[in-house]
Design an enzyme around this catalytic site. Structure first.
Site, PDB file in Angstrom:
ATOM      1  N   ILE A  20      -5.835   9.571   1.985  1.00  0.00           N
ATOM      2  CA  ILE A  20      -6.706  10.218   1.002  1.00  0.00           C
ATOM      3  C   ILE A  20      -8.118  10.387   1.561  1.00  0.00           C
ATOM      4  O   ILE A  20      -8.751  11.427   1.401  1.00  0.00           O
ATOM      5  CB  ILE A  20      -6.732   9.413  -0.315  1.00  0.00           C
ATOM      6  CG1 ILE A  20      -5.334   9.356  -0.936  1.00  0.00           C
ATOM      7  CG2 ILE A  20      -7.719  10.038  -1.310  1.00  0.00           C
ATOM      8  CD1 ILE A  20      -5.218   8.449  -2.144  1.00  0.00           C
ATOM      9  N   ASP A  38     -14.203   3.197   9.264  1.00  0.00           N
ATOM     10  CA  ASP A  38     -12.767   2.953   9.352  1.00  0.00           C
ATOM     11  C   ASP A  38     -12.487   2.018  10.524  1.00  0.00           C
ATOM     12  O   ASP A  38     -13.125   2.127  11.574  1.00  0.00           O
ATOM     13  CB  ASP A  38     -11.996   4.268   9.544  1.00  0.00           C
ATOM     14  CG  ASP A  38     -10.561   4.179   9.052  1.00  0.00           C
ATOM     15  OD1 ASP A  38      -9.782   3.415   9.659  1.00  0.00           O
ATOM     16  OD2 ASP A  38     -10.216   4.866   8.071  1.00  0.00           O
ATOM     17  N   ALA A  79     -11.246   2.754   1.402  1.00  0.00           N
ATOM     18  CA  ALA A  79     -10.664   1.718   2.256  1.00  0.00           C
ATOM     19  C   ALA A  79     -10.008   0.641   1.396  1.00  0.00           C
ATOM     20  O   ALA A  79     -10.607   0.127   0.455  1.00  0.00           O
ATOM     21  CB  ALA A  79     -11.740   1.098   3.142  1.00  0.00           C
ATOM     22  N   SER A 121      -6.254   2.144  -9.274  1.00  0.00           N
ATOM     23  CA  SER A 121      -4.828   2.447  -9.190  1.00  0.00           C
ATOM     24  C   SER A 121      -4.136   2.283 -10.533  1.00  0.00           C
ATOM     25  O   SER A 121      -4.530   1.440 -11.350  1.00  0.00           O
ATOM     26  CB  SER A 121      -4.172   1.499  -8.171  1.00  0.00           C
ATOM     27  OG  SER A 121      -2.771   1.583  -8.219  1.00  0.00           O
ATOM     28  N   TYR A 145      -1.828  -6.873  -5.761  1.00  0.00           N
ATOM     29  CA  TYR A 145      -2.509  -5.595  -5.537  1.00  0.00           C
ATOM     30  C   TYR A 145      -3.022  -5.011  -6.852  1.00  0.00           C
ATOM     31  O   TYR A 145      -4.177  -4.582  -6.952  1.00  0.00           O
ATOM     32  CB  TYR A 145      -1.558  -4.605  -4.857  1.00  0.00           C
ATOM     33  CG  TYR A 145      -2.132  -3.212  -4.733  1.00  0.00           C
ATOM     34  CD1 TYR A 145      -3.118  -2.934  -3.797  1.00  0.00           C
ATOM     35  CD2 TYR A 145      -1.704  -2.182  -5.568  1.00  0.00           C
ATOM     36  CE1 TYR A 145      -3.665  -1.661  -3.692  1.00  0.00           C
ATOM     37  CE2 TYR A 145      -2.235  -0.908  -5.465  1.00  0.00           C
ATOM     38  CZ  TYR A 145      -3.214  -0.646  -4.523  1.00  0.00           C
ATOM     39  OH  TYR A 145      -3.768   0.604  -4.430  1.00  0.00           O
ATOM     40  N   ASN A 174       0.657   8.423  -8.496  1.00  0.00           N
ATOM     41  CA  ASN A 174       1.413   8.490  -7.236  1.00  0.00           C
ATOM     42  C   ASN A 174       0.937   9.677  -6.406  1.00  0.00           C
ATOM     43  O   ASN A 174       1.341  10.815  -6.650  1.00  0.00           O
ATOM     44  CB  ASN A 174       2.916   8.594  -7.528  1.00  0.00           C
ATOM     45  CG  ASN A 174       3.433   7.366  -8.253  1.00  0.00           C
ATOM     46  OD1 ASN A 174       3.224   7.215  -9.467  1.00  0.00           O
ATOM     47  ND2 ASN A 174       4.089   6.484  -7.531  1.00  0.00           N
ATOM     48  N   ILE A 189       8.031  10.010  -1.792  1.00  0.00           N
ATOM     49  CA  ILE A 189       8.143  11.404  -1.383  1.00  0.00           C
ATOM     50  C   ILE A 189       8.214  11.515   0.134  1.00  0.00           C
ATOM     51  O   ILE A 189       9.043  12.262   0.682  1.00  0.00           O
ATOM     52  CB  ILE A 189       6.977  12.240  -1.951  1.00  0.00           C
ATOM     53  CG1 ILE A 189       7.223  12.513  -3.447  1.00  0.00           C
ATOM     54  CG2 ILE A 189       6.800  13.553  -1.193  1.00  0.00           C
ATOM     55  CD1 ILE A 189       6.142  13.306  -4.129  1.00  0.00           C
TER      56      ILE A 189
END
Length: 317
Positions: A20, A38, A79, A121, A145, A174, A189
């Site tokens: 993303i 990163d 991140a 999320s 999580y 998702n 997917i």
């Protein structure tokens, strides 16, 4: 909302070489003074747009965080250790990445008075009371999580309420699309497409009647850009499509899109699997002006095209 509205901003994308994050970074490239933080543990250098200033380092590293955030006006925090399974296997590591590092980043944002848009999320809801999940729905995460992302959600609101920091949390459902490389922890997917392109069996857990809300990565990027300029700060918003499809129907659609002769087979049901999950995106529509634009079929066609090209080039997916 267009990226030129952020043209005078110095913008940081944490995790900007990931799935993303790299899509978001590419949308911002050329329009902003763009920085990427990163560690390249899972992120890929080839996904970083030209012209971005790259700070290589772990989001938990104080020095890397200081270098990446100096002088920034806006932070997109992508991140994370995005793995329910890994959070169960190693909750201390998962917590350090997903919560401790986020708290440190919020502190940096507070010191700089920089707006921060955080990736939350749908995992925060756990097993939902209703198939269509609103932001006010019950939150009983079923994994470390999910619990960590709920903590991030709460910290974002607290930093706005206590310190006046401009925060927006986005609760992703998702997410799928080009650039989502297959691994033990990638989306269904990606796994289905890879097996369909190879003509292999596609395994569906249980009866396949469980439903999910799949949102194309470009729509997620659009939600982030809207969150970057909204006046409605301090809140959290679902980011999905407001539509759901069963996993069996998804497998059938992927077989159709890929023109594959793969057979769909059913395996044992996964213990604790959420039966139904669909985002209520009314709040995001009303407050952010968010509206998903990419249909599931179009998104799958574009993802399949990318996956097929990646396979032809011999990339490890």
């Amino acid at each position: 909302m267009r990226t030129h509205e952020l043209g005078d901003c110095t913008v940081l994308v944490t995790g900007g070489a990931g799935f993303i994050g790299s899509h978001l970074a590419n949308a911002l490239a050329g329009e902003t003074d763009l920085r990427i933080l990163d560690s390249f543990t899972t992120g890929r250098r080839e996904q970083v747009p030209d012209g971005a200033t790259v700070v290589e380092g772990d989001v938990r590293d104080e020095d890397a965080l200081a270098r990446a955030t100096t002088g920034v006006d806006l932070i997109f925090h992508e991140a994370a250790l995005v793995s329910v399974e890994r959070s169960v296997e190693n909750p201390l590591e998962s917590h350090s990445v997903n919560v401790d590092a986020t708290l440190a980043l919020l502190e940096r944002a507070r010191a700089l008075d920089a707006r921060i848009v955080l990736a939350s999320s749908a995992a925060i809801y756990g097993q939902p009371e209703r198939a269509i999940v609103s932001e006010s729905g019950r939150k009983l995460p079923s994994s470390p999580y999910g619990l960590e992302k709920l903590a991030v959600d709460h910290y974002a609101r607290q930093y706005h309420d206590l310190y006046g920091l401009e925060t927006v949390a986005l609760r992703y459902f998702n997410v799928y699309g080009p650039g989502q490389f297959n691994s033990d922890y990638s989306g269904v997917i990606t796994a289905f497409i890879d097996r369909a392109l190879a003509g292999e069996l596609i395994s569906v857990h249980g009866d396949g009647g469980q439903t999910r809300d799949f949102v194309f990565v470009e729509d997620v990027v659009r939600a982030n850009l809207l969150a970057a300029t909204t006046d409605r700060v301090g809140g959290a918003y679902n980011v999905g499509t407001g539509r759901a499809i069963s996993i069996r129907e998804l497998a059938e659609l992927i077989v159709d899109v890929t023109d594959s002769d793969s057979e769909i087979v059913h395996t044992d049901e996964r213990v604790g699997d959420i039966r139904h999950s669909q985002a209520d995106i009314g709040a995001a529509r009303a407050d952010l002006g968010y509206a998903p634009e990419v249909s599931l079929r179009e998104g799958l066609e574009r993802t399949v095209e990318w996956a097929a090209a990646s396979n032809r080039l011999g990339e490890s997916r």
